[in-house]
Design a protein around this motif. Structure first.
Motif, short mmCIF file in Angstrom:
data_model
loop_
_atom_site.label_atom_id
_atom_site.label_comp_id
_atom_site.label_asym_id
_atom_site.label_seq_id
_atom_site.Cartn_x
_atom_site.Cartn_y
_atom_site.Cartn_z
N TYR A 225 61.43 37.26 26.52
CA TYR A 225 62.69 36.75 25.98
C TYR A 225 62.48 35.50 25.10
O TYR A 225 63.06 34.44 25.32
N SER A 226 61.62 35.65 24.11
CA SER A 226 61.39 34.57 23.15
C SER A 226 61.82 35.04 21.76
O SER A 226 61.59 36.21 21.39
N ILE A 227 62.40 34.16 20.99
CA ILE A 227 62.80 34.43 19.61
C ILE A 227 62.24 33.31 18.74
O ILE A 227 62.51 32.12 19.00
N LYS A 230 60.72 30.49 20.59
CA LYS A 230 61.57 29.69 21.46
C LYS A 230 62.00 30.53 22.66
O LYS A 230 62.44 31.66 22.50
N GLN A 231 61.85 29.95 23.86
CA GLN A 231 62.15 30.67 25.09
C GLN A 231 63.65 30.74 25.37
O GLN A 231 64.38 29.78 25.17
N TYR A 232 64.11 31.93 25.85
CA TYR A 232 65.50 32.14 26.24
C TYR A 232 65.53 32.83 27.60
O TYR A 232 64.53 33.39 28.06
N THR A 233 66.70 32.80 28.24
CA THR A 233 66.91 33.67 29.40
C THR A 233 67.24 35.07 28.88
O THR A 233 67.48 35.26 27.68
N LYS A 234 67.26 36.06 29.77
CA LYS A 234 67.57 37.42 29.36
C LYS A 234 68.94 37.48 28.69
O LYS A 234 69.10 38.10 27.63
N GLU A 235 69.93 36.83 29.30
CA GLU A 235 71.28 36.89 28.75
C GLU A 235 71.37 36.16 27.41
O GLU A 235 71.95 36.67 26.44
#
Length: 592
Positions: A225-227, A230-235
């Motif tokens: 879950y990186s864009i 940059k790391q994100y949570t699944k949601e």
């Protein structure tokens, strides 16, 4: 010899070096040192290697129209694969006595014109519903696949090993349901990505390992879950993709995010070579290998030099100037498209399946101790396709080698070919622009002809275009049901191409936009990302706290502290390329 020796290449006139270990290898296999430099030897082999250019022409035995690597106007005897592999003909019927009044290569050229050539370089009995392919074996339901093996339901791809249900891949292994990728390994549902391993359900990755549900990232390890790194949570990952407006089956959306992702790709350092699990190597795209020098796209290769495209099957050992295939080759020198248990062969093209100790052979199969033969299968002690006793063979071979030294073949450029040189380029049945020489070392028609090469102005098929690529719908689910009947004009070169029904179904099912360019242009764009087969001396671009241009800020402290890294290396990243190139120590400090 215990010292190096400087030579002048008789072809390009540049200086090259023969090292002591090179002399040891040449002595081991009983050949003289080369008179062409490594680059010219590589180009010369490539001029005998037609990968992508296929024509329709009749089989000269069964008369059926088939696909072939030989243009219809070539004055060659060409058999389709079933006929060539059959017992309907015998190579010895083309045998001839050796004429000591003529150079060897002149006599070999005459044999090469008469003996049947294999229309496509395939192991016919290993193919199922995979006719429009070349340089392949063990395929099922494949279309426009080249230099590949053990693949199923793959299309528009090259240099694949154990790949399934994928389109538009190059140099990739053990992957499934992937699209538009280069140099990916053990991946699943990976799209528009390069140089990545064990990744899945991701888009636009470069140099990522063990990543899933990532988008537009580079240099990540075991991330989810990186864009854009940059790391994100699944949601929040899904929310951010929606906010960015990414539509996976929209051509406009994919093109936009491809450009955005490349900004990230070029902002993260790369290691000076692609590869892993290697020891004492130089070159690029090297895996599970040791003690190899100036090698490219090599997997499971040991104690070898100047080799390339040895990626399939069993290890290759103790070989020089070996280009393409491999699968268990050992003590191979100046051979092309050869493999599957071959041993001790020198100066060969398409030497396969257990062939041993053959010299100057073309399409020699499961044979041994042959010299200057074409199309021999399960033979021994043959010279120019004629049978001899063991004693007669070795006595005549020795005389021919001596005669090749005293009466060399001279090409149109004035180069001399004695025993120890690969086949002259001018004897190749292919024009320069039909071969991988044009892909690796491109020339204009004028330059090619000035260097003694031939050129074919009709090397790529032309079709009457019925629909412009610009008129294709933006999304694949908007495609008309009759689109497979159209001939689409490539947005890059203008040539016509078709979309098959199964291909359209793949795009719709996997939410992929319709391609706007033909197979050739897609392949050129994809493989254009690879580095060259030349090595350049460079310095590590790490300056301590950042790279030397301050485009990337280091994430950790390196062994050299805040000062510039002192490491030097040879790399196939040319100095004018945009990548930030680090030595292995600095790269590992940042990425691994």
């Amino acid at each position: 010899m215990s010292v190096s020796e400087e030579k002048i290449c008789q072809n390009c006139k540049n200086q090259f070096t023969i090292e002591p270990d090179d002399f040891s290898f040449y002595e081991t296999i009983h050949v003289p040192p080369p008179t062409f430099c490594p680059r010219c030897r590589l180009v010369r082999r490539h001029t005998w290697r037609n990968v992508f250019t296929l024509y329709r022409r009749p089989c000269d035995l069964c008369k059926k129209e088939v696909f072939s690597v030989y243009a219809p106007d070539k004055s060659r005897t060409v058999y389709c694969s079933p006929c060539w592999w059959s017992d309907q003909w015998e190579a010895s019927q083309y045998g001839r006595d050796y004429d000591f009044s003529k150079p060897f290569f002149e006599q070999f050229a005459a044999l090469l014109h008469e003996a049947p050539l294999l229309g496509r370089f395939v192991l016919e009995d290993t193919l199922v519903n995979s006719d429009y392919t070349n340089m392949v074996n063990d395929l099922k339901d494949c279309y426009l696949i080249f230099t590949s093996r053990l693949c199923e339901r793959a299309a528009y791809s090259d240099n694949l090993f154990e790949v399934k249900d994928s389109l538009d891949l190059s140099y990739s292994t053990r992957s499934e349901l992937c699209y538009e990728c280069f140099n990916v390994r053990q991946c699943y549902k990976l799209y528009y990505s390069i140089d990545s391993e064990a990744c899945h359900d991701s888009y636009f990755l470069k140099d990522c390992v063990g990543c899933s549900n990532c988008f537009g990232c580079a240099g990540l390890r075991n991330q989810n879950y990186s864009i854009f790194n940059k790391q994100y949570t699944k949601e929040s990952y899904l929310q951010e993709l929606e906010r960015l407006g990414f539509v996976p089956d929209s051509a406009r959306s994919v093109e936009h995010f491809e450009h955005e992702s490349e900004k990230i790709w070029n902002s993260v350092p790369v290691k000076y070579f692609h590869g892993s699990r290697t020891t004492n190597v130089s070159g690029d795209y090297l895996y599970n290998s040791k003690n190899i020098r100036s090698c490219f796209f090599a997997t499971d290769v040991e104690n070898s030099k100047y080799c390339a495209y040895l990626m399939f099957g069993n290890p290759v050992k103790d070989s020089y100037d070996f280009t393409q295939y491999g699968d268990g080759g050992e003590l191979i020198y100046e051979c092309l498209q050869s493999g599957r248990g071959v041993y001790g062969n020198r100066f060969g093209w398409c030497i396969w399946t257990g062939t041993k100790n053959c010299e100057y052979g073309v399409l020699n199969i499961d044979s041994s101790d042959c010299f200057g033969c074409v199309g021999v299968k399960k033979k021994q002690y043959f010279i120019l396709n004629k049978q001899y006793s063991k004693e007669e063979f070795f006595a005549l071979r020795e005389k021919i080698v001596k005669q090749m030294e005293e009466l060399p073949y001279r090409d149109r450029q004035g180069n001399e070919y004695r025993y120890g040189e690969f086949f002259p380029t001018e004897l190749s049945p292919f024009a320069y622009n039909e071969t991988s020489a044009q892909d690796e070392f491109p020339l204009t028609k004028a330059d090619a002809e000035a260097q003694g090469h031939t050129w074919n102005d009709n090397a790529r098929p032309q079709y009457v275009v019925t629909k412009s690529a610009g008129d294709l719908p933006d999304r694949s689910d908007q495609a008309d049901g009759n689109l497979s009947q159209e001939v689409i004009g490539c947005a890059v070169c203008g040539r016509g191409y078709r979309l098959t029904p199964s291909e359209l179904e793949f795009y719709r099912r996997n939410k992929i936009p319709l391609p706007r360019s033909c197979f050739y242009c897609r392949t050129e764009k994809r493989t254009g990302r690879k580095t060259s087969q030349e090595l350049f001396p460079r310095l590590c671009q790490c300056a301590g706290l950042s790279d030397i241009k301050s485009q990337y800020r280091n994430l950790s402290q390196h062994f050299h502290g805040a000062g510039k890294c002192p490491n030097e290396f040879e790399t196939s990243y040319a100095p004018d390329r945009p990548e930030i190139v680090y030595c292995e120590q600095c790269y590992n400090a940042e990425v691994v």
